[in-house]
Write an enzyme that holds these catalytic residues in place. Sequence first.
Site, PDB file in Angstrom:
ATOM      1  N   SER A 130       4.380  -6.131   1.607  1.00 55.89           N
ATOM      2  CA  SER A 130       4.283  -5.684   0.219  1.00 55.89           C
ATOM      3  C   SER A 130       5.038  -6.685  -0.643  1.00 55.89           C
ATOM      4  O   SER A 130       5.904  -7.406  -0.133  1.00 55.89           O
ATOM      5  CB  SER A 130       4.960  -4.312   0.096  1.00 55.89           C
ATOM      6  OG  SER A 130       5.135  -3.956  -1.257  1.00 55.89           O
ATOM      7  N   TYR A 168      12.072   1.442   1.896  1.00 57.30           N
ATOM      8  CA  TYR A 168      10.786   0.731   1.871  1.00 57.30           C
ATOM      9  C   TYR A 168      11.028  -0.782   1.803  1.00 57.30           C
ATOM     10  O   TYR A 168      10.361  -1.560   2.501  1.00 57.30           O
ATOM     11  CB  TYR A 168       9.986   1.205   0.659  1.00 57.30           C
ATOM     12  CG  TYR A 168       8.540   0.770   0.629  1.00 57.30           C
ATOM     13  CD1 TYR A 168       7.612   1.309   1.517  1.00 57.30           C
ATOM     14  CD2 TYR A 168       8.075  -0.141  -0.313  1.00 57.30           C
ATOM     15  CE1 TYR A 168       6.267   0.935   1.482  1.00 57.30           C
ATOM     16  CE2 TYR A 168       6.737  -0.517  -0.371  1.00 57.30           C
ATOM     17  CZ  TYR A 168       5.839   0.027   0.532  1.00 57.30           C
ATOM     18  OH  TYR A 168       4.507  -0.345   0.476  1.00 57.30           O
TER      19      TYR A 168
END
Length: 263
Positions: A142, A155
């Site tokens: 990401s 995350y």
Amino acid sequence: MGKLNGKTAIITGAANGIGKATAAVFAEEGAEVVCADVNENDLLDTVSSINNNNGQAASVKLDVSSESSVQEFAEHMKSNYGTIDILFNNAGVDQEGGKLHEYPVELFDQIMSVDLRGTFLVSKYIIPLMLEEGGAIINVSSMSGLAADLNRSGYNAAKGGITNMTKAMAIDYGRNKIRANALAPGTIETPLIDDLAGSQEQESGRQFREAQKWVTPMGRLGDPREMATVALFLASDDSSFVTGETILADGGLMAYTWPGKML
Ligand code: ADP
């Protein structure tokens, strides 16, 4: 002649979003796709729309965070397919948890266990099915694995780990003709955004999407198919000398230093 004719591809997290779009694009390019997810209901949608479109798709229930589920999955793949050419490690979860000192340990453990440990486990048990003939692994990282967000340390840690573990895979298997690369999506319109900020119908979801559009030079969120076509590049021979790399596909979000200048 599709770019993936004759290839067998595993897509984890194929029930929704980027995984679903990638399963469709890989199948359109001639791959036989094995769609795996914990969400069996939505997974059936992915598979039936591919099969109705003259593609070849099968569904398998898989919890990437459970070693026994992954082992069972790998056994199933070995007895039904023998060798695997492409592995798209995409299953993931995300949620805000507050600043690091407030961040719940259970949430940190859950995100690490699905996103990072899940990528490790599926690769660990599927790579043996790639060793003979080589293959391509694409891990979904990401932009949040290359820089950080407010309130999302779990995350950020998991996706940062995926970016670097991809390099480890590239080094470990370069001589086995297995390439490993990562795809780093920016903000993409998927159910994960609903989990993170709220749906398009909720005020929080609308505000989040407007803010993302504003800070993105291209002025919009990405579409899952725009990630699938980057994954296709990494899965196909078009990227035959690319390994250990992370490709950022974020509409230019990380290209500048100061979003305030967008005004
Ligand atoms: P994105 O497409 O933006 O990565 P989504 O939430 O749309 O995010 O898709 C992530 C997919 O991963 C979902 O289909 C979800 O069901 C799946 N998933 C989440 N946890 C697991 C897990 N433990 N094992 C397998 N699949 C999972």
